[in-house]
Structures are given as structure tokens and as C-alpha cells.
Motif scaffolding. Structure first.
Motif, PDB file in Angstrom:
ATOM      1  N   GLY A  53       2.012 -13.819  -1.173  1.00  0.00           N
ATOM      2  CA  GLY A  53       1.993 -15.270  -1.078  1.00  0.00           C
ATOM      3  C   GLY A  53       2.899 -15.784   0.018  1.00  0.00           C
ATOM      4  O   GLY A  53       3.783 -15.077   0.507  1.00  0.00           O
ATOM      5  N   LYS A  54       2.661 -17.038   0.431  1.00  0.00           N
ATOM      6  CA  LYS A  54       3.434 -17.629   1.509  1.00  0.00           C
ATOM      7  C   LYS A  54       3.764 -19.078   1.165  1.00  0.00           C
ATOM      8  O   LYS A  54       3.062 -19.722   0.381  1.00  0.00           O
ATOM      9  N   TYR A  55       4.843 -19.568   1.771  1.00  0.00           N
ATOM     10  CA  TYR A  55       5.187 -20.971   1.624  1.00  0.00           C
ATOM     11  C   TYR A  55       5.660 -21.513   2.968  1.00  0.00           C
ATOM     12  O   TYR A  55       5.655 -20.788   3.958  1.00  0.00           O
ATOM     13  N   HIS A  56       6.035 -22.776   2.994  1.00  0.00           N
ATOM     14  CA  HIS A  56       6.348 -23.577   4.183  1.00  0.00           C
ATOM     15  C   HIS A  56       5.145 -24.466   4.481  1.00  0.00           C
ATOM     16  O   HIS A  56       4.011 -23.988   4.574  1.00  0.00           O
ATOM     17  N   GLY A  57       5.401 -25.754   4.649  1.00  0.00           N
ATOM     18  CA  GLY A  57       4.349 -26.666   5.060  1.00  0.00           C
ATOM     19  C   GLY A  57       3.137 -26.636   4.148  1.00  0.00           C
ATOM     20  O   GLY A  57       3.242 -26.536   2.920  1.00  0.00           O
ATOM     21  N   LYS A  58       1.943 -26.720   4.731  1.00  0.00           N
ATOM     22  CA  LYS A  58       0.694 -26.725   3.972  1.00  0.00           C
ATOM     23  C   LYS A  58       0.522 -25.439   3.179  1.00  0.00           C
ATOM     24  O   LYS A  58      -0.015 -25.448   2.062  1.00  0.00           O
ATOM     25  N   ALA A  59       0.988 -24.302   3.746  1.00  0.00           N
ATOM     26  CA  ALA A  59       0.865 -23.029   3.038  1.00  0.00           C
ATOM     27  C   ALA A  59       1.619 -23.083   1.713  1.00  0.00           C
ATOM     28  O   ALA A  59       1.156 -22.552   0.696  1.00  0.00           O
ATOM     29  N   GLY A  60       2.791 -23.719   1.696  1.00  0.00           N
ATOM     30  CA  GLY A  60       3.547 -23.860   0.462  1.00  0.00           C
ATOM     31  C   GLY A  60       2.844 -24.766  -0.533  1.00  0.00           C
ATOM     32  O   GLY A  60       2.808 -24.484  -1.735  1.00  0.00           O
ATOM     33  N   PHE A  61       2.272 -25.874  -0.043  1.00  0.00           N
ATOM     34  CA  PHE A  61       1.521 -26.777  -0.927  1.00  0.00           C
ATOM     35  C   PHE A  61       0.343 -26.039  -1.557  1.00  0.00           C
ATOM     36  O   PHE A  61       0.103 -26.148  -2.764  1.00  0.00           O
ATOM     37  N   ASP A  62      -0.386 -25.289  -0.748  1.00  0.00           N
ATOM     38  CA  ASP A  62      -1.534 -24.546  -1.269  1.00  0.00           C
ATOM     39  C   ASP A  62      -1.106 -23.466  -2.258  1.00  0.00           C
ATOM     40  O   ASP A  62      -1.764 -23.232  -3.271  1.00  0.00           O
ATOM     41  N   ALA A  63       0.015 -22.787  -1.953  1.00  0.00           N
ATOM     42  CA  ALA A  63       0.464 -21.679  -2.800  1.00  0.00           C
ATOM     43  C   ALA A  63       0.831 -22.154  -4.199  1.00  0.00           C
ATOM     44  O   ALA A  63       0.606 -21.445  -5.183  1.00  0.00           O
ATOM     45  N   PHE A  64       1.392 -23.363  -4.303  1.00  0.00           N
ATOM     46  CA  PHE A  64       1.859 -23.847  -5.587  1.00  0.00           C
ATOM     47  C   PHE A  64       0.930 -24.902  -6.192  1.00  0.00           C
ATOM     48  O   PHE A  64       1.316 -25.640  -7.088  1.00  0.00           O
ATOM     49  N   SER A  65      -0.298 -24.964  -5.682  1.00  0.00           N
ATOM     50  CA  SER A  65      -1.311 -25.857  -6.228  1.00  0.00           C
ATOM     51  C   SER A  65      -2.440 -25.028  -6.831  1.00  0.00           C
ATOM     52  O   SER A  65      -2.763 -23.945  -6.342  1.00  0.00           O
ATOM     53  N   HIS A  66      -3.032 -25.544  -7.897  1.00  0.00           N
ATOM     54  CA  HIS A  66      -4.173 -24.861  -8.507  1.00  0.00           C
ATOM     55  C   HIS A  66      -5.452 -25.475  -7.975  1.00  0.00           C
ATOM     56  O   HIS A  66      -5.697 -26.681  -8.107  1.00  0.00           O
ATOM     57  N   GLN A  67      -6.274 -24.665  -7.333  1.00  0.00           N
ATOM     58  CA  GLN A  67      -7.553 -25.119  -6.828  1.00  0.00           C
ATOM     59  C   GLN A  67      -8.628 -24.790  -7.861  1.00  0.00           C
ATOM     60  O   GLN A  67      -8.955 -23.630  -8.077  1.00  0.00           O
ATOM     61  N   LYS A  68      -9.150 -25.827  -8.512  1.00  0.00           N
ATOM     62  CA  LYS A  68     -10.150 -25.634  -9.558  1.00  0.00           C
ATOM     63  C   LYS A  68     -11.541 -25.604  -8.946  1.00  0.00           C
ATOM     64  O   LYS A  68     -11.956 -26.554  -8.264  1.00  0.00           O
ATOM     65  N   SER A  69     -12.274 -24.538  -9.176  1.00  0.00           N
ATOM     66  CA  SER A  69     -13.618 -24.384  -8.617  1.00  0.00           C
ATOM     67  C   SER A  69     -14.627 -25.145  -9.484  1.00  0.00           C
ATOM     68  O   SER A  69     -14.650 -24.993 -10.700  1.00  0.00           O
ATOM     69  N   ILE A  70     -15.461 -25.964  -8.851  1.00  0.00           N
ATOM     70  CA  ILE A  70     -16.503 -26.729  -9.546  1.00  0.00           C
ATOM     71  C   ILE A  70     -17.822 -26.520  -8.814  1.00  0.00           C
ATOM     72  O   ILE A  70     -17.911 -26.746  -7.600  1.00  0.00           O
ATOM     73  N   LEU A  71     -18.840 -26.060  -9.520  1.00  0.00           N
ATOM     74  CA  LEU A  71     -20.148 -25.802  -8.932  1.00  0.00           C
ATOM     75  C   LEU A  71     -21.214 -26.580  -9.692  1.00  0.00           C
ATOM     76  O   LEU A  71     -21.334 -26.456 -10.914  1.00  0.00           O
ATOM     77  N   GLU A  72     -21.944 -27.411  -8.998  1.00  0.00           N
ATOM     78  CA  GLU A  72     -23.075 -28.118  -9.596  1.00  0.00           C
ATOM     79  C   GLU A  72     -24.357 -27.416  -9.179  1.00  0.00           C
ATOM     80  O   GLU A  72     -24.619 -27.245  -7.978  1.00  0.00           O
TER      81      GLU A  72
END
Length: 220
Positions: free
Chosen positions: A169-188
């Protein structure tokens, strides 16, 4: 972060040692300006790594003109001719001990790096762009700084982190925001042109027909 070792061609080793000694003498001739181990346990750990390497045949080279002077509890030191089994080559040092390992050419350096755990940071020094690209393309590390050290960790726009044994994993800037955020997958699920044709898993369910055979052939 702290360097674990230096890889250098044998013909340049003595020049490197002279430069290290000159830099150490320039920066740390005043004992009060050289930090030491945080506690006795850390001091004993450094002493163990040093004595283990020497006992196995390594040569220790002091980097200051007057070793043991003043308030210094441990002097900056370089190690050469280090046997592969020495503990200093297998453990993190985080102290003023610098193992120097001679290699025959850039390819040998790449092979050495790849035969050991992936480093958190890799520092490349030189002017040969072909050799630089070979190292960048054929090694894995958390980050790289070219012709300097540590700076990749200070740039917020560059993701900072390790790979494999040096961390995930990585952090700093956007990479840190993405690393500590949960991206929920939604498929219609929708069919072809709003119909049920080719909708979702429908073509994969039995009973199968000639249409299914034609679809499989198209997918191939």
C-alpha cells in the motif's frame, strides 16, 4: 528509512570510502552534533552486528579520524569484504553502519537486488542513462531517488510505500486518500438495447442452444 547496503563496482570502492570519510569528518567532527543510539539495547544491537561481521571476516573502516572521541557512543563505520552469512546483510540496521558490497557490473547489481527482499527505497547514482533504465525496469522497490537519497518520501505528489516484504500500500496525496477509502463496487445489469437478450448471466444458464454455441465461438 535507512540504507541497508551500497552496491558499487570494485574499481570505485576506495574512492567511495575516501568520500565517505571526508563527508563524515566534515559533518560530524564535533561529537555533540552526532546523534547516538536511543537506548542501551539499540547500542548493543549495533555492536552485535558489527562484531558478528568482523568475526566472520569482514573489515571495519572508521569514517572519522578520531574514533571514540568525546561524547560519541558509536562511531560511523563502513564494512567491506562482508561474508554473505553476516547478520548485518540480513537485518535492518537503522544505525551508522554501512555495508559496502562490490559487484562486477550493473547486471550483477540488478541480480543482487532481485535475490533479496524488495527494498522500501532504492537509490541510484550515476550518469549512464542506459544503466539507469535497466535498473528501473528490472528491479522492484517501493520508490526510487536518482542521484540523491530519501527525497522521494518528502514529495506529497509521489505515492510513498513499500512492496512485498517492505510493506504493501501507499499514501501521500491522492494515493493516501484512495488507500484509506473504501471503494464500493456497484453493477447494474442491463440487456442488449434494453431487452433481455444477452442480459447478465442469462446466456450462461442452461438449457443451451445453437445460439449459445455461436456466442461461445464469437467469444473465442
Amino acid at each position: 528509512m535507512a540504507p541497508d547496503y551500497v552496491l558499487i563496482e570494485a574499481s570505485s570502492q576506495q574512492e567511495l570510502i575516501r568520500e565517505l570519510q571526508a563527508a563524515a569528518q566534515s559533518q560530524f567532527s564535533n561529537p555533540e552534533e552526532l546523534t547516538g543510539p536511543i537506548d542501551d539495547e539499540q547500542l548493543q544491537y549495533w555492536q552485535f552486528l558489527l562484531s558478528d561481521a568482523i568475526d566472520r571476516g569482514a573489515k571495519a573502516i572508521p569514517l572519522l579520524n578520531i574514533p571514540g572521541a568525546g561524547a560519541r557512543r558509536f562511531d560511523p563505520i563502513a564494512l567491506i569484504d562482508i561474508p554473505p552469512a553476516a547478520r548485518v546483510l540480513h537485518e535492518e540496521i537503522f544505525g551508522p553502519i554501512l555495508p559496502i558490497i562490490t559487484i562486477g557490473n550493473p547486471l550483477a547489481a540488478i541480480n543482487y537486488i532481485n535475490q533479496h527482499p524488495n527494498p522500501l527505497a532504492l537509490y541510484w547514482f550515476g550518469k549512464n542513462k542506459k544503466n539507469l533504465q535497466a535498473v528501473l525496469q528490472n528491479t522492484r522497490s517501493g520508490g526510487v531517488t536518482i542521484n540523491d537519497v530519501f527525497l522521494q518520501a518528502t514529495v506529497d505528489s509521489l505515492p510513498f510505500g513499500g512492496i512485498g516484504s517492505s510493506g504493501m500500500g501507499k499514501y501521500h496525496g491522492k494515493a493516501g486518500f484512495d488507500a484509506f477509502s473504501h471503494q464500493k463496487s456497484i453493477l447494474e445489469v442491463r440487456g442488449l438495447l434494453g431487452t433481455n437478450i444477452l442480459k447478465g448471466t442469462r446466456p450462461a444458464r442452461p438449457p443451451y442452444s445453437k445460439k449459445t454455441d455461436r456466442l461461445i465461438r464469437c467469444l473465442k
